[in-house]
Design a protein around this motif. Structure first.
Motif, mmCIF file in Angstrom:
data_model
loop_
_atom_site.group_PDB
_atom_site.id
_atom_site.type_symbol
_atom_site.label_atom_id
_atom_site.label_comp_id
_atom_site.label_asym_id
_atom_site.label_seq_id
_atom_site.Cartn_x
_atom_site.Cartn_y
_atom_site.Cartn_z
ATOM 1 N N ASP A 110 5.675 11.498 -2.434
ATOM 2 C CA ASP A 110 4.367 10.860 -2.514
ATOM 3 C C ASP A 110 3.766 10.627 -1.136
ATOM 4 O OD1 ASP A 110 4.860 10.842 -5.186
ATOM 5 O OD2 ASP A 110 4.790 8.665 -5.443
ATOM 6 N N ILE A 125 -1.774 12.900 -3.733
ATOM 7 C CA ILE A 125 -0.856 11.774 -3.899
ATOM 8 C C ILE A 125 0.581 12.204 -4.098
ATOM 9 C CG2 ILE A 125 -0.290 9.811 -5.412
ATOM 10 C CD1 ILE A 125 -3.298 9.474 -5.847
ATOM 11 N N ARG A 126 0.828 13.319 -4.795
ATOM 12 C CA ARG A 126 2.215 13.709 -5.087
ATOM 13 C C ARG A 126 2.353 15.217 -5.195
ATOM 14 N NH1 ARG A 126 4.864 10.750 -10.058
ATOM 15 N NH2 ARG A 126 5.004 9.132 -8.428
ATOM 16 N N SER A 145 0.851 -1.186 0.000
ATOM 17 C CA SER A 145 0.000 0.000 0.000
ATOM 18 C C SER A 145 0.890 1.240 0.000
ATOM 19 C CB SER A 145 -0.926 0.008 1.223
ATOM 20 O OG SER A 145 -0.180 -0.027 2.422
ATOM 21 N N PHE A 146 0.286 2.377 -0.242
ATOM 22 C CA PHE A 146 1.003 3.649 -0.311
ATOM 23 C C PHE A 146 2.133 3.620 -1.337
ATOM 24 C CE2 PHE A 146 -0.595 3.571 4.151
ATOM 25 C CZ PHE A 146 -1.564 4.539 3.968
ATOM 26 N N GLU A 147 1.941 2.844 -2.398
ATOM 27 C CA GLU A 147 2.845 2.878 -3.547
ATOM 28 C C GLU A 147 2.087 3.478 -4.720
ATOM 29 O OE1 GLU A 147 5.440 -0.599 -4.273
ATOM 30 O OE2 GLU A 147 4.429 -1.469 -2.527
ATOM 31 N N THR A 148 2.691 4.456 -5.349
ATOM 32 C CA THR A 148 1.995 5.199 -6.385
ATOM 33 C C THR A 148 2.089 4.488 -7.720
ATOM 34 O OG1 THR A 148 2.454 7.272 -5.235
ATOM 35 C CG2 THR A 148 1.836 7.415 -7.566
ATOM 36 N N SER A 170 -4.250 -0.639 -2.759
ATOM 37 C CA SER A 170 -3.825 -1.584 -1.719
ATOM 38 C C SER A 170 -4.005 -2.977 -2.296
ATOM 39 C CB SER A 170 -4.661 -1.411 -0.447
ATOM 40 O OG SER A 170 -4.435 -0.145 0.131
ATOM 41 N N GLN A 190 -3.050 5.131 -5.618
ATOM 42 C CA GLN A 190 -2.313 4.253 -4.704
ATOM 43 C C GLN A 190 -3.203 3.077 -4.295
ATOM 44 O OE1 GLN A 190 -0.836 6.819 -1.504
ATOM 45 N NE2 GLN A 190 1.118 7.012 -2.566
ATOM 46 N N GLN A 244 4.971 8.149 2.192
ATOM 47 C CA GLN A 244 6.380 7.773 2.103
ATOM 48 C C GLN A 244 7.255 8.711 2.931
ATOM 49 O OE1 GLN A 244 7.349 5.048 0.838
ATOM 50 N NE2 GLN A 244 5.536 4.454 -0.322
ATOM 51 N N SER A 302 -7.460 9.814 -6.871
ATOM 52 C CA SER A 302 -6.488 9.863 -7.962
ATOM 53 C C SER A 302 -6.047 11.310 -8.162
ATOM 54 C CB SER A 302 -7.073 9.301 -9.260
ATOM 55 O OG SER A 302 -8.187 10.073 -9.683
#
Length: 392
Positions: A263, A236-237, A40-43, A92, A90, A266, A73
């Motif tokens: 992001d 998100i970023r 999770s929390f990976e873009t 899960s 991101q 992170q 998003s």
């Protein structure tokens, strides 16, 4: 009678065709996790050019294929030309599984926070900092006015291309609040009122991921950035570009431009350094009083430093992807602020890429050197095994 039957047949066929057309399946994005751990929390990024938008109106939205719920998003402009290029989200995703999302369109205006979770800006009211943050960490670095003040002997300037860490321990934005507190009230961001504080010393050190060029046994560094451009902020970023004046490394002129992004979820910012004049560069971590413990794993491509920090502890680290780390240097000297732990990085096609960040024990994220090093090792593993994305 035959004419009537033929007409009815044509109408029925047309009706069936229109129904099939109306029920045309939505375009899908399939995200697969090949690791034996939940993620999770990976873009995830998908180019907008891959999404079919013919005859569609409204904004692109992503739906969970099972629940039909819209997921968060963010569309971004990756090159600063004013056109949105990619959509980020991101997911899960459980271990060794996949998740499916559907592409839809909505005429409803997306609700947005006035200050998004992933935020950055130029700060002219505090000389000319550039600061950035997400829900876990915050950073800043310094511009040309701060440099000129030092060169002209004016109090309050800063001469450094190092990266400063702002030690926040809340998950909401603090950049604007802290600058306001420092500049417009009797309070100070150097005092912790429950949200954290700035007590991380940078000086001319590399701070958390500043770069240097090693020539023989000496390291050479740039001065402050000379220009900036914000590319994105959002849920998100956040991303931006800093440009530096050409600088000298023992007779070799180097040019440097940093594209930095951070992001949601992170602890590490991503640095993409565009270089001219060298095909290797070193990214460093300040060793402060040299009272901490270093960690190095060249095979996994990371370095770390865990140290006592006033009444707490602090971990800083660098992760280099794609086997780009070609060595390291535990560089200690008696000269003030010049002791750093360096990761040597090989540039590919004129770009050096790495991730750098920190964790403060009082934030209750990582509480020991072992936990921090495990985070860096896991981060490295995920970079080597990214979530696989297929657009159908």
């Amino acid at each position: 009678m035959k004419t009537t039957k033929l007409f009815l047949s044509i109408c029925i066929t047309a009706l069936l065709f229109s129904c099939e057309e109306a029920k045309e399946p939505l375009q899908q994005i399939v995200v697969q996790n090949t690791l034996n751990s939940d993620r999770s929390f990976e873009t995830v990024s998908v180019k907008l050019s891959e999404i079919k938008q013919e005859n569609k109106t409204g904004r692109v939205v992503l739906l969970d294929a099972e629940t039909k719920a819209e997921i968060i998003s963010q569309q971004i402009d990756t090159d600063g030309d004013g056109t949105m290029d990619e959509i980020l989200f991101q997911p899960s995703v459980a271990a060794n599984s996949k998740q499916v999302f559907e592409v839809s369109f909505s005429d409803n205006i997306a609700l947005a926070d006035s200050i998004p979770a992933c935020y950055s800006r130029f700060v002219p009211e505090r000389t000319d900092d550039y600061a950035w943050e997400n829900n876990r960490v915050a950073f800043r670095t310094y511009g040309p006015v701060a440099q000129k003040m030092i060169e002209d002997g004016i109090k309050g300037g800063t001469l450094s291309s190092g990266i400063d860490a702002w030690l926040k321990r809340v998950d909401y934005p603090i950049i604007n609040k802290w600058y306001h507190k420092e500049l417009n009230t009797d309070g100070s961001y150097h005092k912790d009122d429950g949200e954290g504080l700035d007590n991380f010393h940078v000086g001319i050190s590399r701070g958390v991921g500043g770069i240097a060029k090693k020539v023989d046994t000496s390291y050479h560094i740039s001065k402050n950035f000379i220009s900036w451009k914000t590319l994105s902020t959002g849920p998100i970023r956040t991303s931006f570009v800093l440009t530096y004046a050409d600088w000298d490394a023992a007779g070799t002129e180097l040019s440097e431009e940093k594209m930095i992004s951070l992001d949601y979820g992170q602890n590490l910012s991503r640095f993409e350094i565009t270089l001219k004049g060298t095909d290797t560069i070193s990214a460093g971590l300040t060793l402060h009083k040299k009272e901490g413990q270093i960690g190095v794993n060249e095979n996994q491509g990371w370095i770390s430093y865990w140290e006592p920090h006033f009444d707490s502890e602090l971990g800083i680290g660098i992760v280099v992807p794609e086997n780009g780390m070609v060595g390291h240097d535990h560089y200690e000297t008696s000269r003030k602020d010049e002791s750093n732990l360096f990761a040597h990085i090989k540039a590919k096609e004129g770009k050096a890429v790495y991730y750098a960040g920190f964790s403060w024990k009082k934030s209750n994220q990582y509480n020991s050197k072992e936990e921090w090093d495990t985070y860096l090792a896991t981060f490295s593993e995920k970079l080597k095994n990214p979530l696989q994305v297929t657009v159908k």
